[in-house]
Motif scaffolding. Structure first.
Motif, short mmCIF file in Angstrom:
data_model
loop_
_atom_site.label_atom_id
_atom_site.label_comp_id
_atom_site.label_asym_id
_atom_site.label_seq_id
_atom_site.Cartn_x
_atom_site.Cartn_y
_atom_site.Cartn_z
N ARG A 95 2.71 -29.73 30.80
CA ARG A 95 3.23 -31.02 30.34
C ARG A 95 2.10 -31.96 29.98
O ARG A 95 2.18 -32.70 29.01
CB ARG A 95 4.12 -31.65 31.41
N PHE A 96 1.06 -31.92 30.80
CA PHE A 96 -0.10 -32.77 30.53
C PHE A 96 -0.68 -32.45 29.15
O PHE A 96 -0.88 -33.33 28.32
CB PHE A 96 -1.16 -32.56 31.63
N ILE A 97 -0.92 -31.15 28.91
CA ILE A 97 -1.47 -30.73 27.63
C ILE A 97 -0.51 -31.11 26.50
O ILE A 97 -0.92 -31.63 25.45
CB ILE A 97 -1.70 -29.20 27.61
N ALA A 98 0.79 -30.90 26.73
CA ALA A 98 1.78 -31.20 25.70
C ALA A 98 1.76 -32.68 25.35
O ALA A 98 1.81 -33.06 24.18
CB ALA A 98 3.17 -30.79 26.18
N ASN A 99 1.66 -33.53 26.37
CA ASN A 99 1.63 -34.96 26.09
C ASN A 99 0.39 -35.35 25.31
O ASN A 99 0.44 -36.23 24.45
CB ASN A 99 1.68 -35.76 27.40
N LEU A 100 -0.72 -34.71 25.62
CA LEU A 100 -1.93 -35.00 24.84
C LEU A 100 -1.74 -34.57 23.39
O LEU A 100 -2.22 -35.21 22.46
CB LEU A 100 -3.14 -34.28 25.42
N GLN A 101 -1.01 -33.48 23.20
CA GLN A 101 -0.81 -32.95 21.85
C GLN A 101 0.38 -33.60 21.15
O GLN A 101 0.75 -33.20 20.06
CB GLN A 101 -0.57 -31.44 21.90
N LYS A 102 1.01 -34.57 21.83
CA LYS A 102 2.21 -35.22 21.30
C LYS A 102 3.33 -34.21 21.04
O LYS A 102 4.03 -34.27 20.04
CB LYS A 102 1.89 -35.98 20.01
N VAL A 103 3.47 -33.27 21.96
CA VAL A 103 4.55 -32.29 21.86
C VAL A 103 5.66 -32.76 22.80
O VAL A 103 5.39 -33.07 23.95
CB VAL A 103 4.04 -30.90 22.31
N THR A 104 6.89 -32.85 22.29
CA THR A 104 7.98 -33.32 23.15
C THR A 104 8.36 -32.23 24.15
O THR A 104 8.01 -31.06 23.97
CB THR A 104 9.24 -33.66 22.33
N SER A 105 9.12 -32.64 25.19
CA SER A 105 9.40 -31.66 26.23
C SER A 105 10.31 -30.55 25.73
O SER A 105 10.22 -29.42 26.20
CB SER A 105 9.98 -32.33 27.48
N SER A 106 11.19 -30.85 24.76
CA SER A 106 12.04 -29.78 24.26
C SER A 106 11.21 -28.80 23.42
O SER A 106 11.41 -27.59 23.48
CB SER A 106 13.21 -30.34 23.46
N GLN A 107 10.28 -29.34 22.64
CA GLN A 107 9.38 -28.46 21.88
C GLN A 107 8.57 -27.58 22.84
O GLN A 107 8.38 -26.39 22.60
CB GLN A 107 8.41 -29.28 21.03
N LEU A 108 8.12 -28.22 23.91
CA LEU A 108 7.31 -27.48 24.89
C LEU A 108 8.11 -26.32 25.46
O LEU A 108 7.63 -25.19 25.55
CB LEU A 108 6.85 -28.41 26.01
N ARG A 109 9.37 -26.62 25.83
CA ARG A 109 10.20 -25.58 26.42
C ARG A 109 10.35 -24.41 25.44
O ARG A 109 10.24 -23.25 25.80
CB ARG A 109 11.57 -26.16 26.77
N GLN A 110 10.57 -24.78 24.16
CA GLN A 110 10.70 -23.77 23.13
C GLN A 110 9.43 -22.91 23.03
O GLN A 110 9.51 -21.68 22.95
CB GLN A 110 10.93 -24.48 21.80
N GLN A 111 8.29 -23.60 23.05
CA GLN A 111 7.05 -22.86 22.87
C GLN A 111 6.75 -21.96 24.06
O GLN A 111 6.17 -20.90 23.92
CB GLN A 111 5.89 -23.85 22.64
N LEU A 112 7.17 -22.43 25.26
CA LEU A 112 6.91 -21.61 26.44
C LEU A 112 7.86 -20.42 26.51
O LEU A 112 7.55 -19.38 27.08
CB LEU A 112 7.03 -22.45 27.71
N GLN A 113 9.04 -20.58 25.88
CA GLN A 113 10.03 -19.51 25.83
C GLN A 113 9.40 -18.23 25.28
O GLN A 113 9.63 -17.13 25.76
CB GLN A 113 11.18 -19.93 24.92
#
Lengths: 235, 497
Positions: A95-113
């Motif tokens: 989440r920390f990295i995602a926030n730095l990259q301006k990736v939303t949490s739903s995008q993050l979930r998708q990418q981790l999928q």
């Protein structure tokens, strides 16, 4: 994408790396092989502005990495544990990295999928801190973090070492999948000739800080490299 | 057998490489702690007389009793963080033919080794003795001493039990603190009087020594409770579980994440302090010092009649508002040595990174400053002087500290035992701390010599204010320096010891 001009790095007059000229184009998978101390990690660190070159420069998208910081926006990297924040849980770290990259949490979930198989049902739900994970799982966390935010350049140092066979295969698949989906430049170092020749179409052989071979892979590449490392042939 | 265990514990500490490397520092710090204890003992001896002079209309014992419940409430917060009973200590003995009971008694007994638990001896006992000296009955006073000590130890073991059940979020700590402040406030206006209750209970014990059995029973009860708890806990998998349980419960800093990437970094830094032994215990040990040390200075310089009084208070102000940051910011970048490469390659530019550090340190100065806000109602002049010091710290010292902290990169292991661990500190850091404190002294002395003391203070405050307003300028300078030095820092942090 990456342009190297007259790059050299010296430690106490001993040359650790010397690359007069090198260009890595967008979408290319650039594999670095070489023995311990050949300068692979030094080269990756120079690209990431972690080490100051003694001479020359590395330019990312035409901008010198020591001058402009804009490469950080589109570069994901994992070299070693000093990229991990030991006191976070894996998910907090993502989440920390995602926030730095301006990736939303739903995008993050998708990418981790995408990485589910790689994680082998572990890690995501893990409530331990990263420092309490095994070395192999720590590595997985680091590699996964480097992929967050769909970076245009991905830089990995020895990604296949210390992983179990299953994870290695998964990782190869993921990297190939990413390359099919979008244009991404991969820069990977490895000791494992099999794996690196499997995904990279271009391989540079480093020896004592110099690139002594820079080849497009074909069916003979693996043989050539194996011969070199077994000492049968001077390349 | 217990003797063997104690010997092992001692060896574990004295044979650790860190302890040996920094032996001199340890001796130095032991001296500091020793003086601090002597100082506490001094308070204990004179407390009876102090209370008598400050509150002449009430008997000192009653005043002391009034404060006890509040003290226990505040102490609880500190204990919650400082005290750690780690079942890991006995892990290597679990498979050996040792009675489990013995190990648990050992664990709980070892936990008593804390500066807090010296308070009965250093404060309560001298207080009781001076009361006896001044005519109180020996038996009654002894019962009272037992009762108060039992309550303090009750607190000790209660916290151990509570810590096994849940871990505190920062917000809950703040709530607890605010509740206590509110109670004190209400007490002050006689609406709800906890102090009266406290007085009634403990005075009753003094008058009827038999009541002292009650706190002792409470103590026994809570000890039993702890004992039971650890009895169920001494299994390898449970020891592990507790470690991981902590991770989930601590997400109290999410409010900062609203402030974009700078806020994200600030939240990370707070987590760093919160979750790692070394920075965590640094903050706990500094906080009581901030609150206790300035009191005699403030008392001796009050009322402010000349420039020297004013300067003493200014100095106390520097200490109050800046001490934590002086201690923490010395190692500002070294704290992050284990993930420094990530900070350099992640999507954070250097300006944001430095800004986050800068703002957080400002926050760390503002918190203790606001704790002393009540001084405004007591004496506005003193508050003004503390404010001058606050401005000087925020405007000038902060910049200097961050500037110097880049010069001495050393790798730090965040989660290693904090006490007597000076890994990553160097003599330069000590000098730097002194320098930062003494620059204003020198400036002030110059003005003192030419008889313009108040002008000197005005100039200190003024330049501090300018520094605060011009923080962007400082940040630009720091970013430049950081861009230049980061390679050296990264290299130092990568080195294996």
């Amino acid at each position: 994408m990456i342009e190297v001009r007259g790059l050299s790095k010296k430690y106490d007059r001993k040359t650790a790396l010397d690359i007069p000229s090198l260009t890595i184009s967008p979408g290319e998978c650039f594999g670095l092989v070489g023995n311990n101390g050949a300068g692979k990690t030094t080269f990756l660190r120079l690209i990431l502005d972690l080490v100051l070159p003694s001479q020359g420069s590395v330019a990312s998208k035409g901008l010198d990495v020591t001058v402009s910081e804009s490469w950080k926006r589109y570069t994901g990297s994992y070299l070693d544990e000093s990229f991990l924040i030991e006191f976070l849980t894996p998910m907090e770290y993502f989440r920390f990295i995602a926030n730095l990259q301006k990736v939303t949490s739903s995008q993050l979930r998708q990418q981790l999928q995408l990485l589910n198989g790689f994680f082998n049902e572990q890690i995501i739900e893990e409530t331990k801190y990263i420092r309490q994970l095994s070395k192999g799982n720590q590595k997985k966390v680091g590699i996964a973090a480097a992929l967050i935010g769909e970076p245009e350049i991905i830089i990995l140092d020895e990604p296949f070492a210390n992983l179990d066979p299953r994870s290695v295969i998964q990782l190869l698949r993921i990297l190939q999948h990413i390359r099919q989906e979008r244009t991404v430049t991969l820069i990977i170092s490895s000791h494992n000739l099999n794996h690196i020749t499997e995904i990279c179409e271009r391989i540079a052989l480093l020896d004592n800080g110099r690139i002594i071979q820079d080849i497009q892979t074909d069916e003979h590449t693996l043989k050539t490299l194996e011969r070199y490392f077994s000492g049968e042939e001077e390349v | 057998m217990i003797r063997q265990l104690i010997i092992h514990q001692w060896r574990e500490m004295s044979r650790s490489p860190i302890w040996r490397k920094t032996l001199l520092f340890n001796i130095f710090i032991s001296f500091l702690i020793f003086f601090f204890l002597v100082y506490l003992l001094g308070i204990g001896i004179f407390l009876y007389f102090i209370l008598k002079t400050v509150f002449p209309e009430n008997p000192p014992l009653s005043v002391f009793n009034q404060g006890l419940l509040y003290y226990l409430g505040i102490e609880m917060i500190w204990r919650f963080y400082l005290q750690k009973v780690s079942a890991l200590t006995v892990q290597p003995y679990l498979h050996l033919p040792l009675k489990k009971k013995l190990l648990i008694h050992f664990l709980l007994g070892k936990s008593l080794l804390s500066l807090f638990n010296l308070i009965p001896v250093l404060i309560v006992l001298p207080f009781a003795i001076s009361a006896i000296y001044l005519g109180a009955s020996v038996l009654n006073m002894f019962a009272w001493f037992l009762a108060v000590s039992a309550m303090l130890l009750f607190n000790h073991f209660l916290v151990i039990y509570l810590k096994q059940i849940f871990s505190l979020k920062p917000l809950e700590v703040i709530l607890w603190g605010v509740t206590l402040l509110l109670l004190i406030f209400l007490d002050n206006y006689g609406i709800i009087s906890l102090s009266l209750l406290s007085d009634i209970c403990f005075t009753a014990i003094y008058e009827q020594p038999i009541f002292a059995l009650l706190p002792l029973l409470l103590l026994l009860f809570v000890y039993r409770l702890d004992f039971q708890r650890f009895h169920n806990l001494l299994y390898l998998d449970k020891i592990q579980e507790r470690q991981s349980g902590e991770a989930i419960s601590r997400q109290g800093f999410s409010f900062l994440k609203r402030f974009g990437r700078v806020g994200e970094l600030m939240a990370l830094e707070l987590q760093l302090i919160w979750r790692n032994k070394r920075p965590r215990s640094l903050s706990y040990s500094v906080l009581p010092m901030i609150l206790i040390y300035p009191i005699p200075i403030l008392a001796s310089a009050y009322p402010v009649t000349n420039g020297f009084d004013a300067f003493q208070i200014f100095f106390a102000g520097i200490f109050i508002t800046g001490f934590f940051v002086i201690a923490y910011a010395q190692l500002l970048f070294n704290w992050k040595s284990s993930f420094f490469d990530m900070l350099l390659t992640g999507n954070i530019d250097h300006r944001r990174f430095i800004t986050a550090q800068y703002l957080l340190m400002m926050l760390f100065m503002t918190v203790p400053y606001s704790l002393f806000f009540f001084v405004l109602f007591w004496d506005p002049q003193i508050f003004a002087l503390i404010s001058v010091a606050y401005l000087w710290n925020m405007g000038i010292n902060l910049y200097l500290m961050i500037h110097f902290s880049m010069a001495t990169p050393h790798k730090i292991a965040l989660n290693e035992t904090a006490y007597f661990n000076w890994q990553g500190s160097s003599k330069i850091h000590f000098l730097m701390g002194l320098l930062i404190v003494f620059i204003p002294v020198i400036i002030y002395s110059i003005f003192y010599l030419i008889d313009l003391e108040f002008l000197g203070l005005l100039i200190l405050g003024g330049s501090g204010l300018l520094g605060v307003l011009g923080y962007r300028f400082w940040i630009r300078r720091l970013v430049k320096r950081f861009s230049r030095l980061k390679y050296l820092m990264a290299e130092a942090y990568r080195e294996m010891n």
